[in-house]
Scaffold this active site. Structure first.
Site, PDB file in Angstrom:
ATOM      1  N   THR A  48      -4.937   5.404  14.187  1.00 17.10           N
ATOM      2  CA  THR A  48      -3.509   5.376  14.514  1.00 17.10           C
ATOM      3  C   THR A  48      -2.774   6.331  13.576  1.00 17.10           C
ATOM      4  OG1 THR A  48      -3.163   3.471  13.080  1.00 17.10           O
ATOM      5  CG2 THR A  48      -3.590   3.018  15.420  1.00 17.10           C
ATOM      6  N   GLY A  50       0.071   6.463  11.620  1.00 17.30           N
ATOM      7  CA  GLY A  50       0.483   6.089  10.264  1.00 17.30           C
ATOM      8  C   GLY A  50      -0.695   5.828   9.353  1.00 17.30           C
ATOM      9  N   CYS A  51      -1.710   5.202   9.899  1.00 14.56           N
ATOM     10  CA  CYS A  51      -2.905   4.867   9.106  1.00 14.56           C
ATOM     11  C   CYS A  51      -3.710   6.117   8.787  1.00 14.56           C
ATOM     12  CB  CYS A  51      -3.781   3.885   9.873  1.00 14.56           C
ATOM     13  SG  CYS A  51      -2.937   2.373  10.361  1.00 14.56           S
ATOM     14  N   SER A  52      -3.899   6.959   9.790  1.00 11.85           N
ATOM     15  CA  SER A  52      -4.780   8.130   9.654  1.00 11.85           C
ATOM     16  C   SER A  52      -4.148   9.298   8.918  1.00 11.85           C
ATOM     17  CB  SER A  52      -5.207   8.612  11.040  1.00 11.85           C
ATOM     18  OG  SER A  52      -6.054   7.663  11.633  1.00 11.85           O
ATOM     19  N   VAL A  56      -4.310   5.929   4.661  1.00 12.22           N
ATOM     20  CA  VAL A  56      -5.677   6.143   4.164  1.00 12.22           C
ATOM     21  C   VAL A  56      -5.785   7.437   3.345  1.00 12.22           C
ATOM     22  CG1 VAL A  56      -8.072   6.548   4.866  1.00 12.22           C
ATOM     23  CG2 VAL A  56      -6.767   4.661   5.879  1.00 12.22           C
TER      24      VAL A  56
END
Length: 164
Positions: A48, A50-52, A56
């Site tokens: 996703t 925001g996560c990628s 992270v």
């Protein structure tokens, strides 16, 4: 149990990952974190935006600095299957320190009280995790940075560094 909080002992549970032979390996949370200082980073979903693109990568960038301050392990946890988590981990060739773990049924996320309150089943996503970063010291929660409203303001690697 309600939401995990500072001072709580992290519950045990089973997470998984896909090894190099493409076999699913189940691991106990307590076996991963007992006797160590670890960071458990929870994300709503692999790949996703925001996560990628932000969450992270911040931990990858700051991993050595976090380790220099006593962190033994950094685990990224999502409600995705182990093969998706393995593929996501491989999308970061610069990563040398983060380990990607699966909670495919959301059982562990629910035991922490950190499932996303927004129901996204109608979109085919099922139960998702809140975005969070927990600092654990020998299974005890020392820092519990949990986001609200899909933000990325308190669960970053920089926030963890300030806590150490």
């Amino acid at each position: 149990m309600g939401r995990i909080a500072v001072g709580d002992t992290i519950p045990d549970g089973t997470l998984s990952y896909a090894n190099e032979a493409h076999q699913v390996v189940n691991v106990s949370v307590h076996s991963l974190a007992a006797g160590k200082q670890v960071i458990l980073v929870g994300v709503p979903g692999a790949f996703t935006p925001g996560c990628s693109l932000k969450h992270v990568p911040g931990f990858i960038e700051k991993a050595e600095e976090l380790k220099s301050k006593g962190i033994s392990e950094i685990f990224v946890l999502s409600v995705n299957d182990p093969y998706v988590m393995k593929g996501w981990a491989k999308s970061y060739p610069e990563n040398k320190h983060l380990k990607f773990l699966s909670d495919s049924t959301a059982a562990y996320i629910k035991s922490l009280g950190l499932e996303l309150e927004l129901d996204v089943s109608d979109k085919g996503y099922g139960t998702r995790s809140e975005r969070f970063a927990l600092l654990l010291d020998d299974l005890q929660v020392k820092v519990a940075n949990v986001e609200t409203g899909g933000q990325l303001k308190v669960s970053t690697a920089e926030d963890m560094l300030k806590s150490l």
